[in-house]
Design a protein around this motif. Structure first.
Motif, mmCIF file in Angstrom:
data_model
loop_
_atom_site.group_PDB
_atom_site.id
_atom_site.type_symbol
_atom_site.label_atom_id
_atom_site.label_comp_id
_atom_site.label_asym_id
_atom_site.label_seq_id
_atom_site.Cartn_x
_atom_site.Cartn_y
_atom_site.Cartn_z
ATOM 1 N N SER A 39 -10.678 -1.025 -22.048
ATOM 2 C CA SER A 39 -11.474 -2.130 -21.505
ATOM 3 C C SER A 39 -11.374 -2.060 -19.986
ATOM 4 O O SER A 39 -10.265 -1.927 -19.441
ATOM 5 C CB SER A 39 -10.903 -3.453 -22.026
ATOM 6 O OG SER A 39 -11.137 -4.496 -21.104
ATOM 7 N N THR A 40 -12.498 -2.149 -19.305
ATOM 8 C CA THR A 40 -12.449 -2.111 -17.829
ATOM 9 C C THR A 40 -11.664 -3.313 -17.303
ATOM 10 O O THR A 40 -11.020 -3.235 -16.259
ATOM 11 C CB THR A 40 -13.861 -2.093 -17.210
ATOM 12 O OG1 THR A 40 -14.584 -3.218 -17.705
ATOM 13 C CG2 THR A 40 -14.618 -0.817 -17.529
ATOM 14 N N GLN A 63 -16.392 1.933 -23.622
ATOM 15 C CA GLN A 63 -15.128 1.227 -23.853
ATOM 16 C C GLN A 63 -14.800 1.321 -25.341
ATOM 17 O O GLN A 63 -15.682 1.153 -26.195
ATOM 18 C CB GLN A 63 -15.247 -0.241 -23.466
ATOM 19 C CG GLN A 63 -15.577 -0.491 -22.001
ATOM 20 C CD GLN A 63 -15.616 -1.984 -21.681
ATOM 21 O OE1 GLN A 63 -14.803 -2.461 -20.921
ATOM 22 N NE2 GLN A 63 -16.550 -2.708 -22.256
ATOM 23 N N LYS A 67 -13.895 -6.173 -24.440
ATOM 24 C CA LYS A 67 -13.566 -7.547 -24.831
ATOM 25 C C LYS A 67 -14.696 -8.498 -24.475
ATOM 26 O O LYS A 67 -15.243 -8.449 -23.370
ATOM 27 C CB LYS A 67 -12.314 -8.014 -24.071
ATOM 28 C CG LYS A 67 -11.079 -7.199 -24.380
ATOM 29 C CD LYS A 67 -9.831 -7.905 -23.884
ATOM 30 C CE LYS A 67 -9.728 -7.941 -22.369
ATOM 31 N NZ LYS A 67 -8.619 -8.770 -21.891
ATOM 32 N N GLY A 68 -15.001 -9.385 -25.407
ATOM 33 C CA GLY A 68 -15.945 -10.462 -25.125
ATOM 34 C C GLY A 68 -15.173 -11.766 -25.033
ATOM 35 O O GLY A 68 -13.943 -11.780 -25.136
ATOM 36 N N ARG A 69 -15.887 -12.850 -24.847
ATOM 37 C CA ARG A 69 -15.223 -14.165 -24.815
ATOM 38 C C ARG A 69 -14.772 -14.557 -26.197
ATOM 39 O O ARG A 69 -15.243 -14.037 -27.194
ATOM 40 C CB ARG A 69 -16.211 -15.218 -24.315
ATOM 41 C CG ARG A 69 -16.178 -15.417 -22.825
ATOM 42 C CD ARG A 69 -17.213 -16.439 -22.452
ATOM 43 N NE ARG A 69 -16.758 -17.802 -22.691
ATOM 44 C CZ ARG A 69 -17.452 -18.727 -23.385
ATOM 45 N NH1 ARG A 69 -18.573 -18.428 -23.955
ATOM 46 N NH2 ARG A 69 -16.977 -19.950 -23.508
ATOM 47 N N LYS A 134 -29.242 -12.096 -26.265
ATOM 48 C CA LYS A 134 -28.269 -11.881 -25.191
ATOM 49 C C LYS A 134 -28.455 -10.523 -24.521
ATOM 50 O O LYS A 134 -28.485 -9.487 -25.176
ATOM 51 C CB LYS A 134 -26.861 -11.993 -25.773
ATOM 52 C CG LYS A 134 -25.768 -11.921 -24.736
ATOM 53 C CD LYS A 134 -24.555 -12.656 -25.207
ATOM 54 C CE LYS A 134 -23.321 -12.305 -24.428
ATOM 55 N NZ LYS A 134 -22.201 -13.175 -24.745
ATOM 56 N N ILE A 156 -18.114 -7.567 -16.393
ATOM 57 C CA ILE A 156 -19.547 -7.736 -16.674
ATOM 58 C C ILE A 156 -20.025 -6.633 -17.623
ATOM 59 O O ILE A 156 -19.763 -5.448 -17.401
ATOM 60 C CB ILE A 156 -20.363 -7.671 -15.350
ATOM 61 C CG1 ILE A 156 -19.985 -8.856 -14.458
ATOM 62 C CG2 ILE A 156 -21.855 -7.651 -15.630
ATOM 63 C CD1 ILE A 156 -20.691 -8.879 -13.129
HETATM 64 C C1 BTN Z 1 -19.093 -12.196 -23.423
HETATM 65 O O1 BTN Z 1 -20.252 -12.556 -23.281
HETATM 66 O O2 BTN Z 1 -18.473 -12.443 -24.469
HETATM 67 C C2 BTN Z 1 -18.408 -11.469 -22.305
HETATM 68 C C3 BTN Z 1 -18.615 -9.988 -22.408
HETATM 69 C C4 BTN Z 1 -17.984 -9.213 -21.267
HETATM 70 C C5 BTN Z 1 -18.030 -7.733 -21.496
HETATM 71 C C6 BTN Z 1 -17.551 -6.955 -20.306
HETATM 72 S S1 BTN Z 1 -17.858 -5.226 -20.440
HETATM 73 C C7 BTN Z 1 -16.898 -4.938 -19.029
HETATM 74 C C8 BTN Z 1 -15.715 -5.858 -19.097
HETATM 75 N N1 BTN Z 1 -14.630 -5.233 -19.852
HETATM 76 C C9 BTN Z 1 -14.413 -5.860 -21.005
HETATM 77 O O3 BTN Z 1 -13.578 -5.518 -21.849
HETATM 78 N N2 BTN Z 1 -15.218 -6.922 -21.115
HETATM 79 C C10 BTN Z 1 -16.078 -7.072 -19.964
#
Ligand code: BTN
Length: 273
Positions: A39-40, A63, A67-69, A134, A156
């Motif tokens: 994950s960045t 990746q 990770k998302g929220r 989205k 992002i």
């Molecule tokens: C969301 O809408 O749930 C947030 C998503 C965020 C994704 C980005 S991709 C780059 C960065 N590294 C991650 O692991 N997540 C964020």
């Protein structure tokens, strides 16, 4: 993720061109480019802990554990989209950390606008949407040292050239991409360049003028104002009318009894009527 996505040939980001084109003062002075990473955000967090400077950017072609929220994952196949994290060290009180997400949403929406003619929308707090699907998401993760923010990782993810066929079932029908919206592939390097420039500008505005300077632009992208929504929180959901946001980035909701509520975390789901 299917083999089909992993093995696909793709044109990598043109790092040198991005670096040459960036005439920013702070953001993107140093870019860590990785063909693949878990994950960045995780990578950037390690760099920040080791003392990386404000504005260092981590960008990856793919990746393995994006990770998302809310503990979700972010689908991150190689070569199609954009996954980047920026290390920020804002001079803001921890209470105002959500303003970084709001500021980034404005920068993101303004960037999207210059690549496709379809107007993007911001879905509080951190989704960039188009036609109800989205397009991009923001995941900010902060670390505090006593009463100040020591760093914020601004992550992002943007669906740039994702086609519906390559999207896994789990997101097909709820996700879109710049390519789907505009009907043609978008140059990822040009997009990332513009995004970093816009982030630098909006971040500067936030620091110098305060969030109220950006609030009107944020509101211009927030199309749910006055609309009925359901806000899903960890343990409960509230129905009401979305009114906008306050200076700390909380959602203002008029609930069904007419009481005004301030919501700091949750997911907004638009209702039909
Ligand atoms: C969301 O809408 O749930 C947030 C998503 C965020 C994704 C980005 S991709 C780059 C960065 N590294 C991650 O692991 N997540 C964020």
């Amino acid at each position: 993720m299917g083999q089909e996505l992993r093995d696909r040939d793709y044109a990598p980001l043109r790092l040198e061109e991005i670096q040459r084109g960036l005439v920013t003062e702070r953001l993107g002075k140093k870019i860590h480019y990785l063909p693949e990473v878990d994950s960045t955000n995780l990578y950037a967090r390690k760099l920040a802990e080791e003392g990386a400077l404000e504005g260092e950017v981590v960008v990856a072609e793919s990746q393995t554990g994006g990770k998302g929220r809310l503990g979700r994952s972010w689908v991150s196949p190689p070569g199609l989209n954009l996954y980047l994290s920026v290390i920020l060290r804002p001079k803001l009180p921890p209470l105002h950390a959500p303003q970084i997400t709001l500021m980034s949403a404005v920068a993101m929406a303004e960037t999207v606008q210059s690549f496709v003619s379809f107007p993007p929308e911001i879905k509080w707090p951190n989704d960039i949407m188009a036609k109800g699907e989205k397009l991009a998401g923001i995941l900010t993760e902060s670390s505090c040292d006593r009463d100040r923010l020591s760093y914020v990782i601004l992550g992002i993810g943007v669906n740039v050239n994702f086609s519906r066929e390559l999207m896994p079932e789990s997101i097909r029908g709820i996700a879109t991409s710049l390519m789907i919206l505009g009907g043609k592939a978008v140059d990822r390097s040009a997009f990332v360049l513009q995004l970093i420039r816009n982030l630098e500008r909006c971040y500067g505005e936030l620091e110098e003028e305060g969030f109220s300077f950006l609030a009107e632009r944020w509101a211009g992208f927030f199309r749910l104002k006055g609309k009925r929504v359901r806000v899903q929180m960890l343990e409960q959901a509230i129905l009401g009318k979305a009114m906008g946001i306050d200076i700390d980035g909380a959602l203002i909701l008029e609930d069904e009894r007419g009481f005004v509520q301030r919501i700091v975390a949750g997911e907004v789901i638009p209702m039909e009527s």
